[in-house]
Design an enzyme around this catalytic site. Structure first.
Site, PDB file in Angstrom:
ATOM      1  CB  THR A 196      -0.937   0.052   1.228  1.00 23.46           C
ATOM      2  OG1 THR A 196      -1.708  -1.143   1.259  1.00 23.46           O
ATOM      3  CG2 THR A 196      -1.862   1.233   1.202  1.00 23.46           C
ATOM      4  CB  THR A 223      -0.002   1.140   5.039  1.00 25.48           C
ATOM      5  OG1 THR A 223       0.591  -0.045   4.526  1.00 25.48           O
ATOM      6  CG2 THR A 223       0.960   1.804   6.020  1.00 25.48           C
ATOM      7  N   GLY A 224      -1.262  -1.546   6.364  1.00 28.99           N
ATOM      8  CA  GLY A 224      -1.072  -2.634   7.326  1.00 28.99           C
ATOM      9  C   GLY A 224      -2.046  -3.754   7.073  1.00 28.99           C
ATOM     10  N   GLY A 274      -5.144  -5.088   6.538  1.00 29.45           N
ATOM     11  CA  GLY A 274      -6.359  -4.394   6.137  1.00 29.45           C
ATOM     12  C   GLY A 274      -7.605  -4.756   6.903  1.00 29.45           C
ATOM     13  NE  ARG A 288      -8.070  -8.149   1.867  1.00 26.63           N
ATOM     14  CZ  ARG A 288      -7.095  -7.240   1.987  1.00 26.63           C
ATOM     15  NH1 ARG A 288      -6.488  -6.788   0.922  1.00 26.63           N
ATOM     16  NH2 ARG A 288      -6.740  -6.798   3.172  1.00 26.63           N
ATOM     17  N   GLY A 290      -9.884  -4.837   0.617  1.00 27.26           N
ATOM     18  CA  GLY A 290      -9.276  -4.425   1.880  1.00 27.26           C
ATOM     19  C   GLY A 290      -9.697  -3.030   2.282  1.00 27.26           C
ATOM     20  CG  ASP A 291      -7.064  -0.801   4.842  1.00 27.39           C
ATOM     21  OD1 ASP A 291      -6.486  -1.780   4.322  1.00 27.39           O
ATOM     22  OD2 ASP A 291      -6.462   0.234   5.184  1.00 27.39           O
TER      23      ASP A 291
END
Lengths: 310, 310
Positions: B178, B229-230, B232, B206, B208-209
């Site tokens: 990200t 970031t990380g 999600g 999928r 993610g965030d």
């Protein structure tokens, strides 16, 4: 406050629902459908079931009813298909499951619950979500099942145009859809579930607020469980479901104060129509909406109510 | 505080970034890439450009660099494809644009910006987003452009398995990806942008965030602009970006206090790894992360810094 206090609230969409345009027969059909969903969810709680099971059960009943824009009654998108979104969240663990743009599932909320239970992910979409679902043998239905005449008529009116529902210049506003349920169980756990068929004549793979955690759906035992309905894009920009939780947790507002601040002020300031159903860990229920009506109901050990207008 | 204070912060992902596993050459390559993006975004602001233009510009540079998991350097999903997500939000108007699971766009962040500018919707996905994009003649690239050898090697290691990146049992954690940028412009307007290639060996559609407003990306002139970031799914369940905004608005915390509370406490309590970059309306910048490292940089009229480790 008794530890064993429990309760449930449901909605079947909000928008331009005018008494003047409603027949007695139609109103009775909506009321009956809401009562069936409400009582089914409440029965789960009364038997000691979890709030997660109760909200899923209530939403299944609403999805199975052709009157609401979710499951069977889902609107037609620009291709004449039914693409559905759903989400569910467990207030105890903050685990969540959601699906976007899935087709032919009889009950998208059950698929979302499978995502919560069996996936490392929160949100799955389209054909990928269908592939995920294979091991669970969920009930599937043909396109015909989802063909509901009044939805088809709505689509025919705007098919081929750039219009879509929620277009604020249109009277289509009155068809704002989405269903949802929030519940508190005997163990003090909260849960929220939301399901929708999206917008008539929807294009471009649009995803609204319903399948998005914190936006259209949120539950947290520390604060509340919320399910939103209304103009999805505004609810997304307002992060409405989590906003209500934050107003309680960080500003110390009551459930009713928080839900009203978020819906009657912040969402309105953005230009958004809609409403929410919300329940807190003490069993308080709040159901504000800033438009003409919202199909809704609530039941706990003391009260059982179904309402439509403001 | 001068009214003309401005600044920008960027990230290129967070995770298990260990000094012991980094060569001097590789570290220099990351630092140079971060500096190029940082300086490009800053130059937009210094010329009086908007924060929206600055964050898009910085993210484009990061998307064009094969080192980061976004745009050209996007990881391979389970089908060996590159599906990308991006979002951008305007803190002045609270308008937002986002795309999920789009393919072959050279710069997904530019597509997200087009959604912000030209769509009534906030989030478009997959082929629908591609159809939306047609009138705008955005730069498209072949699958070969996105074939980056080290990403391919990552995929080959877990292809055909049920593993995916962010699986906490795996060393793959170190590849958390990200990119993002947040900025304050001379007019006092905030903006945030986030872009990602998702997870290696990603299945099931999928999401993610990163493309979700309030979760991986948020901007509001009243409070701050945030890009996450990380891991999600944890950021989604924590509604991390909007949580930071609410901690400021409702609890009165400073940017630094809010970002630290959200990342170093709430996200960790959920079990999530990651970090954020955040800037407030006074030009304060905070970049906390709860893992070994985060590729990051910040620049304002007083400072210019690029960092990798804790």
């Amino acid at each position: 406050m008794s530890k064993e206090k429990f309760g449930i609230a449901i909605h079947g969409g909000a928008g331009t629902i005018l008494r003047s345009k409603m027949t007695a027969e139609k109103e009775q059909a909506y009321r009956s459908a809401l009562e069936i969903a409400l009582d089914a969810g409440y029965a789960v709680l009364a038997k000691g079931g979890t709030s997660l099971a109760a909200v899923e059960c209530a939403v299944i009943k609403l999805e199975n009813c052709p009157l609401f824009n979710a499951g069977r009654g889902s609107v037609f998108n620009a291709k004449g298909e039914h693409e559905m979104d759903a989400s569910i969240m467990d207030g105890k663990t903050l685990h969540a499951g959601a699906v976007a743009a899935v087709r032919n599932f009889k009950n998208p909320i059950t698929l979302a619950h499978k995502v919560l239970l069996h996936s490392d992910h929160v949100l799955l979409m389209g054909e990928g979500a269908m592939e995920f679902a294979k091991p669970y043998a969920l009930d599937m239905e043909s396109d015909e099942y989802f063909h509901v005449d009044h939805r088809y008529a709505q689509w025919q009116k705007i098919k081929g145009s750039d219009s879509f529902q929620l277009d604020h210049a249109k009277e289509d506003k009155k068809y704002l859809g989405t269903v949802g349920a929030v519940a508190l169980d005997m163990d003090g756990n909260l849960a929220a579930a939301t399901s929708t068929g999206g917008m008539t004549n929807k294009k471009f793979g649009r995803i609204g607020d319903s399948p998005l955690i914190g936006l259209g759906n949120y539950a947290n035992n520390k604060t509340c469980a919320v399910s939103c309905t209304g103009s999805g894009e505004y609810i997304m920009r307002g992060v409405t479901a989590y906003d209500i939780s934050c107003l309680m947790e960080y500003k110390g507002l009551s459930l009713d104060e928080a839900a009203n601040e978020s819906v009657m002020k912040r969402l309105l300031d953005l230009g958004g129509d809609g409403g929410v159903i919300a329940i807190d860990a003490q069993g308080n229920i709040s159901m504000p909406f800033n438009c003409d009506g919202m199909y809704r109901g609530m039941r706990n050990q003391e009260r059982r109510e179904v309402s439509i207008y403001g």
